[in-house]
Design a protein around this motif. Sequence first.
Motif, PDB file in Angstrom:
ATOM      1  N   ARG A  66      74.009 -21.935  -2.762  1.00  0.00           N
ATOM      2  CA  ARG A  66      74.691 -21.821  -1.482  1.00  0.00           C
ATOM      3  C   ARG A  66      74.325 -22.984  -0.584  1.00  0.00           C
ATOM      4  NH1 ARG A  66      73.541 -15.679   0.258  1.00  0.00           N
ATOM      5  NH2 ARG A  66      74.876 -14.596  -1.220  1.00  0.00           N
ATOM      6  N   GLY A  67      75.184 -23.975  -0.556  1.00  0.00           N
ATOM      7  CA  GLY A  67      74.960 -25.109   0.328  1.00  0.00           C
ATOM      8  C   GLY A  67      75.793 -24.968   1.583  1.00  0.00           C
ATOM      9  N   ALA A  68      76.285 -26.076   2.088  1.00  0.00           N
ATOM     10  CA  ALA A  68      77.045 -26.046   3.337  1.00  0.00           C
ATOM     11  C   ALA A  68      78.442 -25.469   3.093  1.00  0.00           C
ATOM     12  CB  ALA A  68      77.155 -27.463   3.875  1.00  0.00           C
ATOM     13  N   CYS A 129      74.438 -18.204   4.807  1.00  0.00           N
ATOM     14  CA  CYS A 129      74.348 -16.838   4.300  1.00  0.00           C
ATOM     15  C   CYS A 129      75.490 -16.537   3.338  1.00  0.00           C
ATOM     16  CB  CYS A 129      74.370 -15.846   5.450  1.00  0.00           C
ATOM     17  SG  CYS A 129      75.887 -15.880   6.403  1.00  0.00           S
ATOM     18  N   GLY A 130      76.619 -17.211   3.501  1.00  0.00           N
ATOM     19  CA  GLY A 130      77.728 -17.014   2.584  1.00  0.00           C
ATOM     20  C   GLY A 130      78.657 -15.871   2.953  1.00  0.00           C
ATOM     21  N   TYR A 131      78.466 -15.273   4.144  1.00  0.00           N
ATOM     22  CA  TYR A 131      79.361 -14.184   4.557  1.00  0.00           C
ATOM     23  C   TYR A 131      80.803 -14.672   4.699  1.00  0.00           C
ATOM     24  CZ  TYR A 131      75.561 -10.929   5.637  1.00  0.00           C
ATOM     25  OH  TYR A 131      74.504 -10.095   5.563  1.00  0.00           O
ATOM     26  N   CYS A 132      80.966 -15.899   5.188  1.00  0.00           N
ATOM     27  CA  CYS A 132      82.313 -16.420   5.404  1.00  0.00           C
ATOM     28  C   CYS A 132      83.059 -16.524   4.080  1.00  0.00           C
ATOM     29  CB  CYS A 132      82.262 -17.769   6.111  1.00  0.00           C
ATOM     30  SG  CYS A 132      81.102 -18.935   5.394  1.00  0.00           S
ATOM     31  N   GLN A 133      82.340 -16.984   3.071  1.00  0.00           N
ATOM     32  CA  GLN A 133      82.953 -17.091   1.742  1.00  0.00           C
ATOM     33  C   GLN A 133      83.334 -15.715   1.228  1.00  0.00           C
ATOM     34  OE1 GLN A 133      80.570 -19.170  -1.143  1.00  0.00           O
ATOM     35  NE2 GLN A 133      81.505 -18.076  -2.840  1.00  0.00           N
ATOM     36  N   GLU A 134      82.454 -14.745   1.476  1.00  0.00           N
ATOM     37  CA  GLU A 134      82.684 -13.406   0.946  1.00  0.00           C
ATOM     38  C   GLU A 134      83.857 -12.715   1.642  1.00  0.00           C
ATOM     39  OE1 GLU A 134      79.623  -9.825   0.209  1.00  0.00           O
ATOM     40  OE2 GLU A 134      78.855 -11.864   0.007  1.00  0.00           O
ATOM     41  N   VAL A 135      83.959 -12.977   2.935  1.00  0.00           N
ATOM     42  CA  VAL A 135      84.953 -12.230   3.695  1.00  0.00           C
ATOM     43  C   VAL A 135      86.343 -12.862   3.622  1.00  0.00           C
ATOM     44  CG1 VAL A 135      84.786 -13.366   5.950  1.00  0.00           C
ATOM     45  CG2 VAL A 135      85.102 -10.872   5.822  1.00  0.00           C
ATOM     46  N   CYS A 136      86.421 -14.118   3.268  1.00  0.00           N
ATOM     47  CA  CYS A 136      87.696 -14.832   3.353  1.00  0.00           C
ATOM     48  C   CYS A 136      88.718 -14.248   2.372  1.00  0.00           C
ATOM     49  CB  CYS A 136      87.499 -16.315   3.061  1.00  0.00           C
ATOM     50  SG  CYS A 136      89.016 -17.256   3.216  1.00  0.00           S
ATOM     51  N   GLU A 138      91.545 -15.437   1.636  1.00  0.00           N
ATOM     52  CA  GLU A 138      92.355 -16.488   1.025  1.00  0.00           C
ATOM     53  C   GLU A 138      91.531 -17.420   0.150  1.00  0.00           C
ATOM     54  OE1 GLU A 138      95.756 -17.014   1.490  1.00  0.00           O
ATOM     55  OE2 GLU A 138      95.790 -15.044   2.451  1.00  0.00           O
ATOM     56  N   GLU A 139      90.270 -17.137  -0.043  1.00  0.00           N
ATOM     57  CA  GLU A 139      89.359 -18.030  -0.767  1.00  0.00           C
ATOM     58  C   GLU A 139      89.460 -19.454  -0.239  1.00  0.00           C
ATOM     59  OE1 GLU A 139      90.455 -17.224  -4.922  1.00  0.00           O
ATOM     60  OE2 GLU A 139      88.637 -16.030  -5.021  1.00  0.00           O
ATOM     61  N   ALA A 140      89.435 -19.559   1.073  1.00  0.00           N
ATOM     62  CA  ALA A 140      89.643 -20.866   1.685  1.00  0.00           C
ATOM     63  C   ALA A 140      88.341 -21.544   2.070  1.00  0.00           C
ATOM     64  CB  ALA A 140      90.514 -20.724   2.928  1.00  0.00           C
ATOM     65  N   ILE A 141      87.253 -20.779   2.132  1.00  0.00           N
ATOM     66  CA  ILE A 141      85.978 -21.378   2.537  1.00  0.00           C
ATOM     67  C   ILE A 141      84.934 -21.070   1.467  1.00  0.00           C
ATOM     68  CG2 ILE A 141      85.303 -19.374   3.961  1.00  0.00           C
ATOM     69  CD1 ILE A 141      84.118 -21.461   5.939  1.00  0.00           C
ATOM     70  N   TYR A 142      84.199 -22.089   1.099  1.00  0.00           N
ATOM     71  CA  TYR A 142      83.190 -21.939   0.049  1.00  0.00           C
ATOM     72  C   TYR A 142      81.889 -22.566   0.488  1.00  0.00           C
ATOM     73  CZ  TYR A 142      86.274 -20.348  -3.694  1.00  0.00           C
ATOM     74  OH  TYR A 142      87.108 -19.625  -4.475  1.00  0.00           O
ATOM     75  N   LEU A 143      80.790 -21.973   0.034  1.00  0.00           N
ATOM     76  CA  LEU A 143      79.511 -22.654   0.195  1.00  0.00           C
ATOM     77  C   LEU A 143      79.363 -23.594  -0.991  1.00  0.00           C
ATOM     78  CD1 LEU A 143      79.053 -20.540   2.348  1.00  0.00           C
ATOM     79  CD2 LEU A 143      76.706 -20.364   1.587  1.00  0.00           C
ATOM     80  N   LEU A 144      79.517 -24.877  -0.711  1.00  0.00           N
ATOM     81  CA  LEU A 144      79.464 -25.850  -1.805  1.00  0.00           C
ATOM     82  C   LEU A 144      78.034 -26.350  -1.989  1.00  0.00           C
ATOM     83  CD1 LEU A 144      82.851 -27.621  -1.250  1.00  0.00           C
ATOM     84  CD2 LEU A 144      82.263 -25.853  -2.885  1.00  0.00           C
ATOM     85  N   GLU A 145      77.888 -27.446  -2.722  1.00  0.00           N
ATOM     86  CA  GLU A 145      76.540 -27.808  -3.167  1.00  0.00           C
ATOM     87  C   GLU A 145      75.797 -28.764  -2.232  1.00  0.00           C
ATOM     88  OE1 GLU A 145      77.256 -29.145  -7.087  1.00  0.00           O
ATOM     89  OE2 GLU A 145      77.279 -27.118  -7.916  1.00  0.00           O
ATOM     90  N   ASP A 146      76.365 -29.060  -1.086  1.00  0.00           N
ATOM     91  CA  ASP A 146      75.677 -29.976  -0.170  1.00  0.00           C
ATOM     92  C   ASP A 146      74.478 -29.291   0.474  1.00  0.00           C
ATOM     93  OD1 ASP A 146      77.364 -31.971  -0.674  1.00  0.00           O
ATOM     94  OD2 ASP A 146      77.964 -32.331   1.395  1.00  0.00           O
TER      95      ASP A 146
END
Lengths: 204, 354
Positions: A66-68, A129-136, A138-146
Amino acid sequence: MKVDRTELTWWERLYLPTLLNGFKVTLRHFFSWKRSGVYGDKQKGYAAKTTMQYPEEKWDVPTGYRGAPYLVKDVDDKTKCVSCQLCEFVCPPRAIRITPPGDSGVVDREGAEKMPKEFEIDMLRCIYCGYCQEVCPEEAIYLLEDYAITGENREELIYDMEKLLALGGADKRAYDHHVQDGVGDGIKKWETKTREAGEQAKFH
Amino acid sequence: MLASITGLFAEPWALMLLKVIAVFAVVMPMVAYAVVAERRISAWIQDRIGPNRVGIPFTNIKLLGLGQPLADGIKSLVKEDLTPAHVRKAFYWMAPALVLVPSFVVLAVVPFGSMLGAQKMVIADLDVGILFTFGIVSLGVYGIVLAGYASNSKYPFLGSIRSSAQMISYEIAMGMAVVPVFMLVGDLNLGAVIDYQASGAWLVFKQPIAFAIFLIAIFAETNRLPFDLPESETELVAGYNTEYSSMRFALFFMGEYAAMIAGSALMVVLFCGGWTLPLGDFFNTPAESLGQGLLHIAVFIAKTMVFLGLMIWVRWMLPRFRYDQLMNIGWKRFLPASLANIILTAIVLWVLHS
């Protein structure tokens, strides 16, 4: 608690065997230049000993790291975010701020009602925390590797939509899904989830 | 103008000043690079790399991290120098200097070379050389005790109490250990000790017990592992220097390394032949040419560095002694051993001379 101490022999009490052993061990390590892979395969062969010489060498980011959080685009290079503001709502440190389009909603893809006018993530507040990724939906936001988020001032670290989209790039997972399964448009997460749940619930 | 300058150097005090500056100019970089050596060697022993980045400022030249002392120095100088409100200020300010100064003063009586021109390569050619050394070395403990006392806080206080007990105990063993050396040499002047070794075997071969005790006592005197109880960071935070920051903390550090250099130099002079090498007359007679004199100085510095290396190496090898073990070794092992060594030497000398 009573600790039984072993009686040292006369020879051991001279500390000489310990000393000699110490010299032996330290010398062995001093002259060992074995390569180490403690930070992943990438480091093997480059680094001597266990130190990772950071900016030159970087560790292997493990899968699922879980990066940025960044915004991703769909397979047709269109914005996936539909400005539903769920991520803004769920974000515990309130790092996300979405400006909705209002009446002048313009979308760049079919099937979307609206897209955000502005989408900002304050990287100084984000706690990954990754909540945004989980709640989206549309799968539009991801915690990438940065993981190395650096900047020279605070303003620089508030990423706007343009920057987030550029950093996120095309959504690899949706793309694979789209191509391999030929299912849906590879965007709507809940459709996929429902389908997967249905498959699991089948009686074998 | 030139004549007046050369005339100036005929004056004894001017030559003395020049020697003081020269010794200082050699020892200060040695202190700085001893720290780098400590960090690099510890890293290698622990399978790390150590500081290898800082090279020439404003360039990308790294030079194996040899610019590190400069960076460390600038860092300690520009850091905030905090004086806690609860300290005794005068003593608190005095303590770091009191740690640093004795280590440098000891170097005044150490003959670091044979001759350079007509000049003996020793700042103060004292006939009571070794007594002076012991007198000054024991002053070093005042700095640490004062630091612990002035800090008015429990860990520094415990550290300084340990330090005073330790240094006094080991000073006795150290003093007793070198008595046989002077029984053999028959002179307290350190130059005479080297002359004695130049004409025969080094004293490390004639007095191995004295050498071993002296070596270990030097470890204890300089608060190095395995005797670093005064600063044992696992129990006492940082011991006597807990309340210090910035350059004052760096002064304690420099004092420790300067003491290491002084101790190594003493060990070289007393037991390892000073500037001599058992390789013929060229290395054993006082220099006649400039080149020979410089070579003798280089030999002395190289020998000192070997002992410095040993001290650094041992630090990363052995765990710390417990306090009672430390006292046991000092009083129950080394003191009787050194006394027995004195008697043994006396008997041998008596047999040989009668």
